[in-house]
Design an enzyme around this catalytic site. Structure first.
Site, PDB file in Angstrom:
ATOM      1  CG  HIS A 231      -9.206  -8.972  -4.375  1.00 52.50           C
ATOM      2  ND1 HIS A 231      -8.240  -9.878  -4.018  1.00 52.50           N
ATOM      3  CD2 HIS A 231      -8.567  -8.040  -5.124  1.00 52.50           C
ATOM      4  CE1 HIS A 231      -7.072  -9.509  -4.510  1.00 52.50           C
ATOM      5  NE2 HIS A 231      -7.252  -8.399  -5.190  1.00 52.50           N
ATOM      6  CG  HIS A 274      -4.316  -8.543   3.496  1.00 48.55           C
ATOM      7  ND1 HIS A 274      -3.919  -7.840   2.379  1.00 48.55           N
ATOM      8  CD2 HIS A 274      -3.438  -9.574   3.611  1.00 48.55           C
ATOM      9  CE1 HIS A 274      -2.864  -8.414   1.834  1.00 48.55           C
ATOM     10  NE2 HIS A 274      -2.541  -9.450   2.573  1.00 48.55           N
ATOM     11  CD  GLU A 280       0.911 -11.431   2.097  1.00 51.50           C
ATOM     12  OE1 GLU A 280       1.111 -10.340   1.487  1.00 51.50           O
ATOM     13  OE2 GLU A 280      -0.223 -11.817   2.411  1.00 51.50           O
ATOM     14  CE1 TYR A 289       1.678  -6.770  -6.849  1.00 47.84           C
ATOM     15  CE2 TYR A 289       2.132  -5.285  -5.019  1.00 47.84           C
ATOM     16  CZ  TYR A 289       1.439  -6.367  -5.549  1.00 47.84           C
ATOM     17  OH  TYR A 289       0.496  -7.015  -4.778  1.00 47.84           O
ATOM     18  CG  HIS A 304       4.002  -6.732   3.404  1.00 49.22           C
ATOM     19  ND1 HIS A 304       3.519  -6.747   2.117  1.00 49.22           N
ATOM     20  CD2 HIS A 304       4.582  -5.512   3.565  1.00 49.22           C
ATOM     21  CE1 HIS A 304       3.777  -5.589   1.520  1.00 49.22           C
ATOM     22  NE2 HIS A 304       4.429  -4.831   2.385  1.00 49.22           N
ATOM     23  CG  HIS A 310       0.550  -6.230   3.899  1.00 47.48           C
ATOM     24  ND1 HIS A 310       0.441  -7.036   5.014  1.00 47.48           N
ATOM     25  CD2 HIS A 310       0.314  -7.052   2.840  1.00 47.48           C
ATOM     26  CE1 HIS A 310       0.157  -8.270   4.652  1.00 47.48           C
ATOM     27  NE2 HIS A 310       0.069  -8.304   3.324  1.00 47.48           N
TER      28      HIS A 310
END
Length: 382
Positions: A231, A274, A280, A289, A304, A310
């Site tokens: 990712h 993470h 964020e 989303y 976040h 989160h």
């Protein structure tokens, strides 16, 4: 409505200035006086720090006076500005419409900005907004730096937001007297002031330079993604960045999550769980989303905070964990975005309490997540 515009691509990269040829100079106004500023604030100490995950709509950090920081605002509007304009002496506005069209008149000309587009009105530029119904959206304000394209590094010359797709207005003017008074609103050190003059400030007959307002259509973003496994960091989706004095660290990044292909093998494809050293703020222009399909509505937002864990909700986790990893389209019909910052942002009293929109049950979207750990599992011998 089609407005004459030109590309930003050929503009110089470093020195920023513009010459404006006016009918009357902008110094022709009465003294500024304080005015009511409603819920707009730079006071990050009016509420206790809040590290938990939540849906907030107004936050920020830093200080406009020291020229270092940012603020995140939301706007709602159903009435056009008549004989009024706004000027931000503190920083740049990056405007993200979510509902309704904005016709923004600036000293450089006009810009029509629709949902799925963004525009930047840089520090000190006067502008007025005309609307055609209910409008709603987000504003990222940065102090002390201007937005620019991110460094592409090994990506090379082409990718992400290409300079050729940024548009600036062409000159438009009105030679109009306003005997009843034209109001210039000035945001200065986080406070609002107003001054009166007897003519329209949009009297620029011609201009040249590279310090301008500009707009960008998010559908022009050239998406780069993982094509084998793992990712990639969401920095590959950065449209614009406002750099800090520390190399590689931003005051704020504007990041989008556009429609794209997901093809990674042996990979949990949604954003992983993470904690990190950035704050964020997520927003949603349209659709759902991908990491939280339910409960996160267009026009809403989530913050976040730095080092607060989160990631995808329980439903997304289960589906992605069991998915057949074939090539698939991701986020079609959707446009989520993120304002990411190295600052530890505080939420205002309006965001925590006054707006009455805080989702205090937000954390429950992760509670159903179950352990799938099997100590006896071994990888396939294939």
């Amino acid at each position: 409505m089609s407005l004459p515009q030109k590309t930003l691509a050929a503009q110089e990269l470093y020195l920023k200035d513009s010459w404006l040829y006016r009918i009357l100079p902008s110094v022709r106004h009465k003294p500024f006086a304080p005015v009511e500023q409603g819920a707009l604030t730079h006071n990050w100490d009016e509420a206790e720090p809040e590290p938990n995950q939540g849906l907030h709509t107004l936050c920020g950090a830093g200080d406009a006076r020291s020229r270092n920081g940012l603020a995140i605002h939301v706007y709602t509007c159903n009435t056009s500005m008549i004989d009024r304009c706004f000027n931000n002496s503190d920083g740049d506005f990056l405007i993200v419409p979510q509902l309704g069209v904005l016709l923004i008149t600036t000293e450089f000309g006009k810009m029509m900005v629709e949902p799925n587009e963004t525009c930047v009105v840089q520090q000190g530029m006067r502008f007025s907004v005309e609307v055609f119904g209910e409008t709603r959206g987000y504003i990222l304000e940065v102090f002390g730096a201007h937005f620019e394209l991110p460094d592409l590094g090994p990506i090379g010359a082409n990718g992400l937001a290409n300079p050729r797709d940024f548009l600036v207005p062409t000159a438009w003017y009105e030679d109009r007297k306003v005997p009843s008074g034209y109001t210039v609103i000035n945001k200065y050190q986080g406070k609002m002031f107003a001054a009166q003059q007897d003519f329209s400030p949009f009297n620029v007959v011609a201009w040249h330079g590279n310090y301008t307002p500009y707009k960008y259509n998010l559908t022009n973003f050239m998406v780069i993604n993982c094509v084998e496994f793992d990712h990639a960091d969401p920095s590959i989706f950065t449209v614009l960045t406002a750099k800090s004095t520390r190399p590689g660290v931003a005051i704020a990044d504007f990041v989008i999550f556009p429609p794209r292909w997901g093809v990674a093998n042996n990979t949990f494809r949604p954003p992983y769980y993470h904690r990190n050293c950035m704050s964020e703020f997520m927003g949603l222009i349209k659709g759902h989303y991908e990491a939280k399909a339910e409960g996160f509505q267009p026009g809403g937002g989530s913050l976040h905070s730095i080092m607060t864990p989160h990631g995808p909700d329980a439903d997304c986790f289960e589906k992605a964990s069991q998915a057949d990893l074939k090539p698939e389209r991701v986020a079609d019909g959707t446009m989520a975005f993120m304002f990411e910052s190295s600052f530890s942002m505080a939420v205002t009293k309006w965001g925590l309490d006054t707006c009455k929109r805080l989702d205090k049950n937000y954390y429950k979207c992760w509670e159903p997540i179950k352990s799938h750990f099997n100590p006896n599992w071994k990888p396939s011998s294939k």
